[in-house]
Design a protein around this motif. Structure first.
Motif, PDB file in Angstrom:
ATOM      1  N   ALA A  54       0.829  -1.212   0.000  1.00 50.70           N
ATOM      2  CA  ALA A  54       0.000   0.000   0.000  1.00 50.70           C
ATOM      3  C   ALA A  54       0.857   1.253   0.000  1.00 50.70           C
ATOM      4  O   ALA A  54       0.586   2.215  -0.727  1.00 50.70           O
ATOM      5  CB  ALA A  54      -0.930  -0.019   1.222  1.00 50.70           C
ATOM      6  N   TYR A  55       1.916   1.240   0.811  1.00 45.53           N
ATOM      7  CA  TYR A  55       2.833   2.389   0.813  1.00 45.53           C
ATOM      8  C   TYR A  55       3.474   2.593  -0.562  1.00 45.53           C
ATOM      9  O   TYR A  55       3.627   3.714  -1.044  1.00 45.53           O
ATOM     10  CB  TYR A  55       3.918   2.198   1.880  1.00 45.53           C
ATOM     11  CG  TYR A  55       3.474   2.583   3.273  1.00 45.53           C
ATOM     12  CD1 TYR A  55       2.921   3.837   3.529  1.00 45.53           C
ATOM     13  CD2 TYR A  55       3.618   1.697   4.337  1.00 45.53           C
ATOM     14  CE1 TYR A  55       2.522   4.186   4.813  1.00 45.53           C
ATOM     15  CE2 TYR A  55       3.217   2.039   5.620  1.00 45.53           C
ATOM     16  CZ  TYR A  55       2.656   3.293   5.854  1.00 45.53           C
ATOM     17  OH  TYR A  55       2.266   3.643   7.113  1.00 45.53           O
ATOM     18  N   LYS A  56       3.878   1.491  -1.195  1.00 40.78           N
ATOM     19  CA  LYS A  56       4.493   1.594  -2.511  1.00 40.78           C
ATOM     20  C   LYS A  56       3.518   2.151  -3.541  1.00 40.78           C
ATOM     21  O   LYS A  56       3.873   3.022  -4.354  1.00 40.78           O
ATOM     22  CB  LYS A  56       4.972   0.205  -2.933  1.00 40.78           C
ATOM     23  CG  LYS A  56       5.723   0.201  -4.250  1.00 40.78           C
ATOM     24  CD  LYS A  56       6.233  -1.186  -4.559  1.00 40.78           C
ATOM     25  CE  LYS A  56       6.982  -1.182  -5.882  1.00 40.78           C
ATOM     26  NZ  LYS A  56       7.469  -2.560  -6.229  1.00 40.78           N
ATOM     27  N   TRP A  57       2.262   1.703  -3.497  1.00 40.94           N
ATOM     28  CA  TRP A  57       1.251   2.219  -4.436  1.00 40.94           C
ATOM     29  C   TRP A  57       1.015   3.703  -4.209  1.00 40.94           C
ATOM     30  O   TRP A  57       0.880   4.474  -5.171  1.00 40.94           O
ATOM     31  CB  TRP A  57      -0.041   1.424  -4.250  1.00 40.94           C
ATOM     32  CG  TRP A  57      -1.186   1.981  -5.062  1.00 40.94           C
ATOM     33  CD1 TRP A  57      -1.440   1.784  -6.382  1.00 40.94           C
ATOM     34  CD2 TRP A  57      -2.209   2.870  -4.578  1.00 40.94           C
ATOM     35  NE1 TRP A  57      -2.541   2.475  -6.768  1.00 40.94           N
ATOM     36  CE2 TRP A  57      -3.055   3.170  -5.677  1.00 40.94           C
ATOM     37  CE3 TRP A  57      -2.501   3.433  -3.340  1.00 40.94           C
ATOM     38  CZ2 TRP A  57      -4.149   4.006  -5.556  1.00 40.94           C
ATOM     39  CZ3 TRP A  57      -3.593   4.259  -3.231  1.00 40.94           C
ATOM     40  CH2 TRP A  57      -4.404   4.543  -4.320  1.00 40.94           C
ATOM     41  N   LYS A  58       1.005   4.116  -2.954  1.00 38.52           N
ATOM     42  CA  LYS A  58       0.791   5.536  -2.647  1.00 38.52           C
ATOM     43  C   LYS A  58       1.942   6.387  -3.169  1.00 38.52           C
ATOM     44  O   LYS A  58       1.725   7.460  -3.729  1.00 38.52           O
ATOM     45  CB  LYS A  58       0.630   5.717  -1.138  1.00 38.52           C
ATOM     46  CG  LYS A  58       0.283   7.143  -0.738  1.00 38.52           C
ATOM     47  CD  LYS A  58       0.073   7.245   0.768  1.00 38.52           C
ATOM     48  CE  LYS A  58      -0.293   8.688   1.153  1.00 38.52           C
ATOM     49  NZ  LYS A  58      -0.490   8.821   2.613  1.00 38.52           N
ATOM     50  N   ARG A  59       3.177   5.895  -3.023  1.00 38.17           N
ATOM     51  CA  ARG A  59       4.321   6.654  -3.533  1.00 38.17           C
ATOM     52  C   ARG A  59       4.283   6.768  -5.050  1.00 38.17           C
ATOM     53  O   ARG A  59       4.574   7.824  -5.623  1.00 38.17           O
ATOM     54  CB  ARG A  59       5.616   5.976  -3.090  1.00 38.17           C
ATOM     55  CG  ARG A  59       5.954   6.196  -1.616  1.00 38.17           C
ATOM     56  CD  ARG A  59       7.405   5.827  -1.340  1.00 38.17           C
ATOM     57  NE  ARG A  59       7.680   4.428  -1.632  1.00 38.17           N
ATOM     58  CZ  ARG A  59       7.568   3.447  -0.747  1.00 38.17           C
ATOM     59  NH1 ARG A  59       7.176   3.709   0.500  1.00 38.17           N
ATOM     60  NH2 ARG A  59       7.845   2.197  -1.082  1.00 38.17           N
ATOM     61  N   GLN A  60       3.896   5.670  -5.723  1.00 31.22           N
ATOM     62  CA  GLN A  60       3.788   5.723  -7.184  1.00 31.22           C
ATOM     63  C   GLN A  60       2.709   6.701  -7.630  1.00 31.22           C
ATOM     64  O   GLN A  60       2.880   7.457  -8.580  1.00 31.22           O
ATOM     65  CB  GLN A  60       3.489   4.327  -7.722  1.00 31.22           C
ATOM     66  CG  GLN A  60       4.656   3.346  -7.577  1.00 31.22           C
ATOM     67  CD  GLN A  60       4.308   1.978  -8.072  1.00 31.22           C
ATOM     68  OE1 GLN A  60       3.143   1.715  -8.429  1.00 31.22           O
ATOM     69  NE2 GLN A  60       5.292   1.068  -8.080  1.00 31.22           N
ATOM     70  N   LYS A  61       1.605   6.701  -6.911  1.00 32.46           N
ATOM     71  CA  LYS A  61       0.519   7.611  -7.276  1.00 32.46           C
ATOM     72  C   LYS A  61       0.937   9.063  -7.075  1.00 32.46           C
ATOM     73  O   LYS A  61       0.670   9.927  -7.916  1.00 32.46           O
ATOM     74  CB  LYS A  61      -0.719   7.284  -6.430  1.00 32.46           C
ATOM     75  CG  LYS A  61      -1.935   8.122  -6.776  1.00 32.46           C
ATOM     76  CD  LYS A  61      -3.157   7.716  -5.942  1.00 32.46           C
ATOM     77  CE  LYS A  61      -4.366   8.575  -6.301  1.00 32.46           C
ATOM     78  NZ  LYS A  61      -5.535   8.225  -5.478  1.00 32.46           N
TER      79      LYS A  61
END
Length: 787
Positions: free
Chosen positions: A776-783
Motif C-alpha cells: 500500500a505504501y508503494k502504491w501511494k508513492r507511485q501515485k
C-alpha cells in the motif's frame, strides 16, 4: 578447419573447366579484358603491330553497344561493370559448434607478450664522406624545423636544436637558433643563461658580452644575469669592466645581496675608500639595521673603533623612529661591550629603555639583563624591569579592579622578585576586591587569590600564624548559606595536619560538615581518620554522611567495604540490606552490583541467587538476566580474590591446571557445583529471561536480540552441541529496514527516517499484513509521483 578449406579448393579446381559465364565475366573485370566483357573471343596479336593500333582496335566502340560504357586508361572504353567496386563476400560459418580446445584472453595476451619482439633500435649511422654528412645535417635540420613549427612554445626544442648545431661546430647557425628562440620568449631566463654559457664555453668573449648586455638591459631585475656577467669580467681580469657593470646594477637599487657582492669585490682588491663610498650609498638605498651593522662591522674589521662608533651614532640618529631600532641599540651596546666600554654600553641600554615603548623593549631587557650579569649588579636591572612591569599592572588593575587574571600576574611577579612585604601588600589589595554578587560563578576565580595568598605565607614567607589567619578570614568571608568551597576547608585542615595540630584539623572539618556538608569533605575526613586508625570515628562519619544524604549509593558501598576490610561480614551484609531496602537511590545499579560481588566473594551462592531474584522483582533489564546466567555458570571456587592474585603471578598453563583442580574439588564437595549442573542452571536462566522479555516487554526487541546473542555465545562456549546452538539460532529474529515519520516539537511532519526492526519467528504470522502494508505504501508513492 584446414581439411574443409582444402576440400573446398579441390572442388573448385574440379569445377574450373565448367565455370559459369558470370564467373568468367568477373575474372575478366579483374584482368581488364574488354573482349571478354564485350562477349567476344580474345583476338590474336600479330608480332610487330604498334601498340596504338592494338589498343585502338581492341577498344574500338561497336554499334549498338555504347550504353553503359565509360572511358578507361589511355583513352580505352570500359563497361560500367568494369569500374564498379566489388567487396569480398563475408565468409559464412557453417560449423558453429565450439572448438574442442578453448583459448582464453589471458592466454592470447601472454602468448603475444612472449612473442613480442624487442624494442626496435635504430642502427647507428656511420658517415663516411662529406655528402653523407650534408645529407645527415639536412635531415636533422628538417626534423628540428618541423618540430619547432609545431611546438614553437617549447623551450626544450629550441635548446636541443641550438645544442645540436653547437655539436656540429656551426656556431653561426647555433646563434641563429638562439636568437629565434629569444624572439619568441625573451623573458625566459634559462634561454639567456644557456646562450651566454655557449658563447663563454667556446671563448667567444665579445659575443658573450653582447648576450649579457642585452640580457641585463631587457631583464634588469634578474640578479643572476648581473652576477654571471660580473663574474666573467672578473675572471678575465677586467676589474674596471666589472666595476662599471656593478655601477649600472646599483642604479637599479638591488637588494642587500647585490650591494654586499659589490663590497666583497672591492674588498678583494682592498679599495677601502671605494668601499666606504659604497656603504654610504648602501645605507641611503636600504636604511635598515642590517645595512648599518654591516658598515660598522667593516670598520671594526679594519680596527678603526672611532669610525665604527661614528657609524653607530649616525645609525641611531637615522633609525630613531624605525620599528626595528631596538635591534640597533642592542648591536651598539654589544659593540661597546666588545671594546671594553661597559659604562657606555650601560648608558646605551638605559637610553633605549627610557625611549622605547614597552612592547618593543623586550629584547633590550633580555640583553641588558645578560650584560648586567656579566659586568654589573643584577639587582639594578631587575628593579628596572620590575618597575616597568609594576607600572603596567597598576594601569590594568586601576582600569578594572575585578580583573583577577591581572592580579594573578601582578602577585606572581612580586613573588618572583622576592620582596615579601611588597607581595603581601599586593595580595591584601587583591583580596579586598570582593565580587559584587554572591554567586558562586563570580567567586571561583576570586577564591584562588586567597588560596595563593595562604600558600605564599606558608611556603615563601614561612609564617604559619599569618597562614592560619588567611584561612580563617577566607572562611569567614565565604557566604556558606548560599554556597561554599570544599577546597578551602580541605586545604585549611591539611595545613593544620602539617603543623601537627590534629584537633584543629578535626575542628575545621567538623565545622565544614556542620555549615555546608559535602561528599568531598566527608571523604577527606574519613581518609584522615583511617590513616590514623580511628575506625570508630570512621563509622561515626559514615553514619553522619548517610544521615544527611541517605540516597548516596557510593557512601553505602564505601561503608560496607570498610566493614568488609575489618572482617565484619555481618555488619557489611546488614549495611547492604539497609541500603537495598531504600525506596530511592541515586545509582542503585552500583549498590546491587557491590552487594552481589560481596556475596560472591564470600562464596554464598544461595544468597547471590536470592539477591538476583530480588533484583529481578524490581527490574527486568536484560543485563541483569545475562549477569545472572553468567553467575550460575561460574564456579564459586574461582571467586576468591587471593586465588585471582596468585593466578596473575603464575604461568597460564599452571593457572589453568589450578583452576581445573579447584573446580574438581568444589564439585566433589558439593554436587551442585559440578559443571553440568551449572550449565543447566545457566540455560534455565536464559530460558526464563527470554520468556519474561517476551511476555512483559514485547516491544524490547533489541534487548531480546542481545539476550539471544549472549545465549548463543554461551551454548558455543560450553559445547552444548549443534542441536542446542541451532535451537537458539531458530529463535533469532530477521532484521528489516523500515521507515517512520518524524515530527518537530510543535507536531509538524518533518519527513521520514529509516530504522531497523526485528521480526521474530513467532511474529511471522503477521508478515502477510506487513507485506500488504508495504504494498500500500508503494502504491501511494507511485501515485504521488505520477501526480
Amino acid at each position: 578447419p584446414r581439411f574443409r578449406l582444402r576440400a573446398r579448393q579441390s572442388a573448385s579446381e574440379r569445377r574450373g573447366s565448367t565455370r559459369s559465364p558470370r564467373s568468367q565475366r568477373s575474372r575478366a573485370v579483374q584482368a581488364g579484358d574488354t573482349d571478354t566483357l564485350a562477349g567476344q573471343q580474345p583476338r590474336q596479336i600479330v608480332p610487330g603491330t604498334p601498340i596504338r593500333e592494338v589498343l585502338r582496335e581492341r577498344h574500338a566502340p561497336e554499334k549498338g553497344k555504347m550504353a553503359g560504357v565509360g572511358e578507361g586508361p589511355l583513352g580505352t572504353k570500359l563497361h560500367s561493370s568494369a569500374t564498379k567496386v566489388s567487396y569480398p563476400r563475408p565468409t559464412r560459418v557453417k560449423n558453429k559448434a565450439p572448438a574442442p580446445t578453448q583459448i582464453t584472453a589471458e592466454q592470447i595476451v601472454r602468448e603475444a607478450k612472449e612473442r613480442q619482439e624487442e624494442t626496435f633500435r635504430a642502427p647507428k649511422q656511420k658517415i663516411t664522406d662529406a655528402e653523407e654528412l650534408a645529407e645527415y645535417r639536412l635531415k636533422k635540420r628538417k626534423e628540428f624545423e618541423d618540430l619547432i613549427r609545431r611546438v614553437y612554445w617549447n623551450e626544450s626544442v629550441w635548446v636541443k636544436y641550438a645544442k645540436w648545431e653547437e655539436t656540429q661546430r656551426d656556431f653561426a647557425r647555433a646563434r641563429s637558433v638562439w636568437e629565434r628562440a629569444l624572439d619568441h620568449n625573451y623573458r625566459s631566463q634559462s634561454l639567456w643563461l644557456k646562450y651566454a654559457e655557449m658563447e663563454m664555453s667556446h671563448k667567444f668573449v665579445n659575443h658573450a658580452r653582447n648576450v649579457w648586455d642585452r640580457a641585463v638591459n631587457l631583464l634588469p631585475r634578474v640578479d643572476q644575469f648581473w652576477y654571471k656577467y660580473i663574474h666573467m669580467e672578473e675572471m678575465m681580469g677586467q676589474v674596471a669592466n666589472a666595476r662599471a657593470i656593478f655601477e649600472r646594477w646599483m642604479q637599479w637599487e638591488p637588494d642587500h645581496n647585490g650591494w654586499n657582492a659589490y663590497i666583497k669585490m672591492e674588498t678583494r682588491y682592498k679599495e677601502w675608500a671605494r668601499i666606504r663610498h659604497i656603504y654610504e650609498r648602501y645605507v641611503q638605498c636600504h636604511p635598515s639595521v642590517k645595512a648599518w651593522v654591516r658598515w660598522a662591522k667593516f670598520e671594526m674589521s679594519l680596527g678603526d673603533i672611532a669610525r665604527c662608533r661614528a657609524v653607530y651614532e649616525d645609525a641611531v640618529e637615522t633609525m630613531e623612529r624605525e620599528v626595528d631600532v631596538d635591534q640597533l641599540y642592542v648591536k651598539f651596546a654589544q659593540f661597546e661591550e666588545l671594546v671594553k666600554e661597559p659604562e657606555r654600553a650601560r648608558a646605551i641600554y638605559k637610553y633605549a629603555l627610557d625611549n622605547l615603548p614597552k612592547e618593543k623593549a623586550q629584547e633590550v631587557y633580555k640583553a641588558f639583563t645578560t650584560f648586567e650579569k656579566q659586568y654589573g649588579d643584577r639587582g639594578a636591572i631587575e628593579d628596572v624591569i620590575v618597575g616597568k612591569q609594576r607600572v603596567k599592572y597598576e594601569e590594568e588593575v586601576r582600569a578594572n579592579p575585578t580583573s583577577y587574571d591581572s592580579w594573578f600576574d601582578y602577585t606572581r611577579m612580586e613573588e618572583q622578585h622576592g620582596d615579601i612585604e611588597k607581595a603581601r601588600e599586593v595580595y591584601e589589595r587583591a583580596i579586598a576586591n570582593v565580587p559584587p554578587q554572591n554567586e558562586k560563578r563570580y567567586w571561583k576565580r576570586y577564591i584562588f587569590l586567597w588560596i595563593n595568598y595562604a600558600l605564599f605565607e606558608e611556603i615563601d614567607a614561612q609564617d604559619p600564624e599569618r597562614t592560619r589567619e588567611v584561612y580563617r578570614e577566607c572562611l569567614k568571608l565565604i557566604p556558606h548559606k548560599r554556597f561554599s568551597f570544599s577546597k578551602v576547608w580541605i586545604m585549611a585542615s591539611q595545613f593544620e595536619i602539617r603543623q601537627k595540630r590534629l584537633d584543629a584539623a578535626r575542628k575545621i572539618l567538623g565545622m565544614a560538615i556542620g555549615m555546608h556538608p559535602k561528599e568531598k569533605i566527608f571523604k577527606t575526613y574519613i581518609d584522615m581518620e583511617m590513616q590514623l586508625g580511628n575506625v570508630d570515628r570512621c563509622r561515626t562519619l559514615y553514619e553522619k554522611a548517610l544521615e544527611l544524604n541517605p540516597f548516596n549509593c557510593s557512601s553505602w558501598v564505601k561503608f560496607a567495604e570498610l566493614e568488609k576490610s575489618l572482617a565484619e561480614t555481618e555488619r557489611a551484609r546488614a549495611i547492604f540490606e539497609i541500603a537495598v531496602g531504600m525506596d530511592q537511590l541515586d545509582q542503585p545499579e552500583i549498590l546491587w552490583k557491590a552487594y552481589i560481588d560481596f556475596e560472591t566473594e564470600e562464596g554464598e551462592r544461595g544468597r547471590c541467587r536470592a539477591l538476583y531474584e530480588r533484583l529481578l522483582e524490581r527490574t527486568q533489564h536484560v543485563k541483569v538476566w545475562i549477569s545472572y546466567a553468567q553467575f550460575e555458570l561460574r564456579a564459586m571456587a574461582l571467586n576468591n580474590d587471593d586465588d585471582d592474585e596468585e593466578e596473575g603471578e603464575e604461568e597460564p598453563e599452571a593457572a589453568a591446571q589450578r583452576r581445573a583442580a579447584a573446580e574438581a574439588a568444589a564439585a566433589a564437595a558439593d554436587p551442585e557445583e559440578a559443571e553440568p549442573r551449572r550449565v543447566e542452571r545457566a540455560r534455565g536462566v536464559y530460558e526464563r529471561a527470554l520468556r519474561s522479555l517476551k511476555e512483559n516487554q514485547p516491544d524490547a526487541k533489541e534487548e531480546r536480540v542481545m539476550l539471544l546473542e549472549a545465549w548463543r555465545a554461551f551454548e558455543e562456549g560450553v559445547g552444548g552441541g549443534d542441536d542446542r546452538v541451532a535451537g537458539v539460532e531458530k529463535k533469532m529474529p530477521r532484521r528489516v529496514k523500515r521507515k517512520r515519520p518524524i515530527y518537530t516539537e510543535d507536531g509538524t511532519p518533518a519527513g521520514q527516517e529509516e530504522y531497523y526492526d526485528y521480526i521474530f519467528p513467532e511474529e511471522q504470522g503477521a508478515a502477510p499484513n506487513l507485506k500488504i502494508l508495504e504494498a500500500a505504501y508503494k502504491w501511494k508513492r507511485q501515485k504521488t509521483g505520477d501526480e
